[in-house]
Write an enzyme that holds these catalytic residues in place. Structure first.
Site, PDB file in Angstrom:
ATOM      1  N   ARG A  40       0.794  -1.228   0.000  1.00 24.64           N
ATOM      2  CA  ARG A  40       0.000   0.000   0.000  1.00 24.64           C
ATOM      3  C   ARG A  40       0.827   1.278   0.000  1.00 24.64           C
ATOM      4  NH1 ARG A  40      -5.025  -0.787   4.143  1.00 24.64           N
ATOM      5  NH2 ARG A  40      -5.754   1.035   3.014  1.00 24.64           N
ATOM      6  N   HIS A  86      -8.804  -3.411  -6.275  1.00 22.02           N
ATOM      7  CA  HIS A  86      -8.381  -2.712  -5.054  1.00 22.02           C
ATOM      8  C   HIS A  86      -9.555  -2.589  -4.082  1.00 22.02           C
ATOM      9  CE1 HIS A  86      -5.193  -0.352  -3.153  1.00 22.02           C
ATOM     10  NE2 HIS A  86      -6.122   0.506  -2.740  1.00 22.02           N
ATOM     11  N   TYR A 130     -19.520  13.811 -10.082  1.00 20.15           N
ATOM     12  CA  TYR A 130     -19.551  15.034 -10.879  1.00 20.15           C
ATOM     13  C   TYR A 130     -18.343  15.191 -11.802  1.00 20.15           C
ATOM     14  CZ  TYR A 130     -23.149  16.393  -7.528  1.00 20.15           C
ATOM     15  OH  TYR A 130     -24.274  16.432  -6.756  1.00 20.15           O
TER      16      TYR A 130
END
Length: 818
Positions: A40, A86, A130
């Site tokens: 990670r 993921h 958006y």
């Protein structure tokens, strides 16, 4: 743990282990830490990506969201990434996607975003429903050739599909875009760099793997942040590149603007990762609480064209004090470099060379595997084409065999038995259309077969030679540089806040003397009082027996000088580094200042303070060659010198002048000739080039010097001969001619005068510093020599002893208080 296991079934009891709690906790924490480190928080040294970055790009690649496709909702990209690769939550994925699209966070953004992706003021991005995104063109270079077995794949988290363990990475992304992350017990903070510089360093390392990190700094000047600004000092950069750790000071870019009501400090670039809105707020807090005095107004005028923060000062404020207080408190930040990355799955702190070497190892493996893949495909295609050509040669028999067969399988077996086709060839032939048996089709197949064979030969050459494989990498890197490289945004400035030797040395004008045996010294110019022309001067140097003066020039102790030698080399020298000695002293060996070879002498010195924009260094050689090169090409001079001009065998560099592109050049010869022509007749060329013919020389004649002038120049040409005679003639009397002529007569070089030593452009108030080979030095005012026309003998400038000659002359303009 209780040892009573009597109520546990036997098959379960066999799997039960008695362990200490602290041992289990320790091992579990180590497993967790390594999972965070490798899975990670830390980037892979090969492609410079953490798993989440790699998975986002791979998900976009698989979904076809490339740079030439339409933008797609970011929520769709996040969903694809989370669902297939993921499974760590959508917010972590979207935050990463947003950062990859921010041009103030990434030096070369990997995602092309559409919509609100945040700002340098710390404003958050709009919700993922958006915004829209797609891969940027440079991101596709990281995934190029992914389908050609260039990297290994592994199963995803639920074994439903596969994902690459690393990307092919056509460029060193770890250095180019940098990385930051916090793992368990360790963190990484790698700054971004300029793509062109990193590519140049990578190519240099390919060509010479013995280069050190310091050698590679000739190409990689330092970090190049997306927000620009300035790096203060080079020592921290050197430490970071050679050790993998360092603390780099980054200073905002600002300028002082003068106004009627007072000065303004205008900030135009801020340090990397600094929040501009918070910066303005903190400056305002300093003003309000009295920490920062003298500020009248503070405005943020930034727009889409860039940063502009205006700090207006009161009319009575001391601008320098306000500037220094801002630098101390708000306009500088420290970037802590930790070049920590995963190498073979393990965290390691890397130097600059190690990062490039690890990338090169990966890239060589990628190109090798790609070539093997392409070779296998080419060989398969060649095999099929061989079968088709063989079928065309036996078209009638092949058709007849197929017609007589009961079905496809029988036809295939018959073809293999009768014509010795392989199974792949026979499968292809039975699927061929009759139209492919035409003569035109046959010609096309033969042409394709030749192309495939050529490709096979090329690929085999690459796989059989490390040099050829490296040449492929170099070519691809150069193409990538041409496509994506841009100018540096971050400047590197000297640390003016530290006291150096230069700060402790007073500014004064000095005379520098260098002998043929490389003894050098500096003496203040006021040591030599001005004398009338024709005098003997005074002793300027106590030379060793057999030694002679080779060069004399004037400079300021704080000047940075470019020293040109007769062999065409250029050295950089700070005047104050030259030892200061008495007038009669011999000097000290120059071996620690200038790395001169036997027979190498200084012939010209140029003050770098004289450099301006679009200016050139114009040179002339003893045999009449003239060369112009942009002055900027001489900014980075190695301690061992660099090539200033490439000389023909037997030729020597004589003189160098700074010109502005619109000057006229006057070249004077030892036999008293001079030619004037426009400098544009000698086109500008690179540093290590030869130049063009400047003046025609008669037998036995050589060039003595060079002067730069222009139309309307009211100075005079001062010509000095070896026997101490000279004259002063207005430059206007030397009419312009075409380059490469014999020129006009400048001075009569008879037995009395001897050959011309040099020429200089002077005003009436200039002083001449002339030095003889034996060490006599004379300072005289140029105006004491009457102005005469060309083609005259001149008058005595310096009274020389028998056998002595003028060695060198320089012009010195005294200050008003001298």
């Amino acid at each position: 743990m209780s040892s009573d296991t009597s109520d546990i079934p036997d098959q379960v009891a066999d799997r039960v282990k008695n362990v200490r709690v602290e041992d289990e906790m320790e091992q579990s924490y180590i497993d967790y830490a390594m999972s965070v480190i490798a899975g990670r928080a830390l980037p892979d040294v090969r492609d410079g990506l953490k798993p989440v970055h790699r998975r986002i790009l791979y998900a976009m690649h698989e979904a076809g969201v490339t740079s030439n496709a339409g933008h797609r909702k970011s929520s769709s990209v996040v969903g694809e990434t989370m669902g297939d690769y993921h499974p760590h939550g959508d917010s972590a994925i979207y935050d990463t996607l947003v950062r990859m699209a921010q041009d103030f966070s990434m030096r070369y953004p990997l995602v092309d975003g559409q919509g609100n992706f945040g700002s340098i003021d710390g404003d958050p991005a709009a919700a993922m429903r958006y915004t829209e995104s797609r891969m940027s063109p440079i991101a596709e270079e990281l995934l190029a050739d992914l389908g050609k077995d260039t990297v290994d794949f592994e199963s995803n988290y639920d074994d439903r599909t596969t994902e690459p363990t690393v990307l092919p990475a056509a460029f060193p992304n770890l250095l180019v875009n940098g990385s930051s992350g916090i793992a368990v017990g360790m963190s990484t903070n790698i700054p971004p760099h300029n793509l062109g510089e990193v590519v140049d360093a990578t190519i240099a390392l390919i060509e010479d793997d013995s280069l050190s990190s310091l050698d590679l700094m000739e190409h990689v000047k330092g970090p190049d942040f997306p927000t620009g600004a300035n790096i203060v000092g080079r020592n921290a950069i050197k430490q970071a590149y050679t050790t993998g750790r360092g603390r780099i000071r980054v200073r905002a870019e600002y300028e002082i603007e003068e106004g009627e009501r007072g000065d303004s400090i205008v900030i135009t670039e801020i340090p990397f990762q600094q929040n501009k809105s918070r910066l303005v707020e903190r400056i305002a807090d300093d003003v309000n609480d009295g920490t920062l005095e003298g500020v009248r107004d503070l405005r943020d005028e930034s727009d889409r064209n860039g940063v502009r923060v205006v700090i207006e000062l009161k009319s009575n404020a001391n601008t320098d004090i306000v500037e220094n207080r801002l630098l101390e408190s708000r306009l500088e930040r420290t970037f802590g470099v930790i070049n920590l990355a995963l190498v073979d799955g393990e965290p390691k702190v890397l130097t600059l060379k190690e990062m490039l070497a690890e990338y090169l190892s990966h890239r060589r493996e990628v190109v090798r595997r790609r070539s093997e893949h392409d070779l296998a495909e080419a060989e398969d295609r060649a095999h099929i084409l061989e079968g088709r050509l063989k079928a065309l040669d036996n078209a009638e028999d092949v058709v007849e065999t197929i017609r007589n067969a009961e079905d496809r399988d029988a036809a295939r077996e018959a073809l293999e038995a009768q014509f010795d086709f392989s199974e792949d060839q026979s499968n292809h032939i039975v699927r061929m259309q009759l139209g492919s048996l035409t003569s035109m089709e046959a010609a096309e197949i033969e042409e394709e077969y030749e192309d495939v064979q050529a490709e096979i030969e090329r690929l085999e050459t690459i796989l059989g030679s490390q040099e050829e494989l490296d040449s492929v990498i170099v070519e691809e890197l150069r193409d990538l540089k041409e496509e994506y490289a841009d100018d540096r945004r971050t400047s590197i400035i000297e640390d003016a806040g530290t006291v150096t030797d230069e700060d402790l040395i007073p500014r004064e004008d000095v005379v520098v003397v260098l002998s043929e045996e490389d003894y050098i010294k500096r003496v203040p110019t006021d040591t030599f009082s001005s004398q009338h022309r024709g005098g003997k001067g005074v002793i300027g140097s106590d030379l060793k027996e057999g030694d002679r003066v080779s060069t004399v020039f004037t400079a300021n102790t704080h000047d940075y000088l470019l020293c040109f030698t007769n062999q065409g080399q250029v050295y950089q020298l700070k005047t104050y580094e030259i030892p200061e000695m008495s007038r009669t002293a011999r000097g000290k060996s120059a071996v620690n200042l200038l790395d001169l070879d036997d027979g190498e002498e200084l012939t010209a010195v140029v003050n770098t303070d004289d450099f301006g924009e679009d200016e050139y260094l114009t040179m002339v050689t003893r045999n009449g060659t003239v060369k112009r090169t942009p002055a900027g090409e001489y900014e980075d001079v190695l301690s061992t010198g660099i090539i200033g001009i490439r000389l023909e065998h037997g030729d020597e560099l004589v003189d160098v002048e700074v010109t502005d592109g619109d000057s006229d050049l006057v070249i004077a010869s030892a036999h008293g000739m001079a030619i004037r022509f426009d400098e544009s007749e000698a086109r500008s060329t690179g540093r290590a080039t030869k130049g063009v013919n400047g003046i025609k020389l008669r037998e036995g004649d050589t060039v003595a010097g060079l002067v730069a002038t222009h139309e309307g120049d009211d100075r005079a040409l001062f010509t000095v001969t070896e026997n101490g005679y000279g004259k002063r003639t207005p430059l206007t009397e030397y009419r312009p001619q075409s380059r490469y002529g014999y020129g006009l007569t400048d001075i009569k070089t008879e037995e009395r005068n001897g050959n011309v030593v040099t020429v200089k452009a002077v005003t009436d108030d200039d002083h001449l510093i002339a030095m003889s080979q034996s060490g006599q030095i004379l300072r005289t005012v140029a105006g004491e020599v009457s102005t005469v026309g060309r083609n005259t003998k001149g008058v005595k400038i310096m009274d020389l002893d028998d056998g002595d000659h003028v060695a060198s002359v320089d012009v010195y303009t005294p200050s008003d208080d001298e």
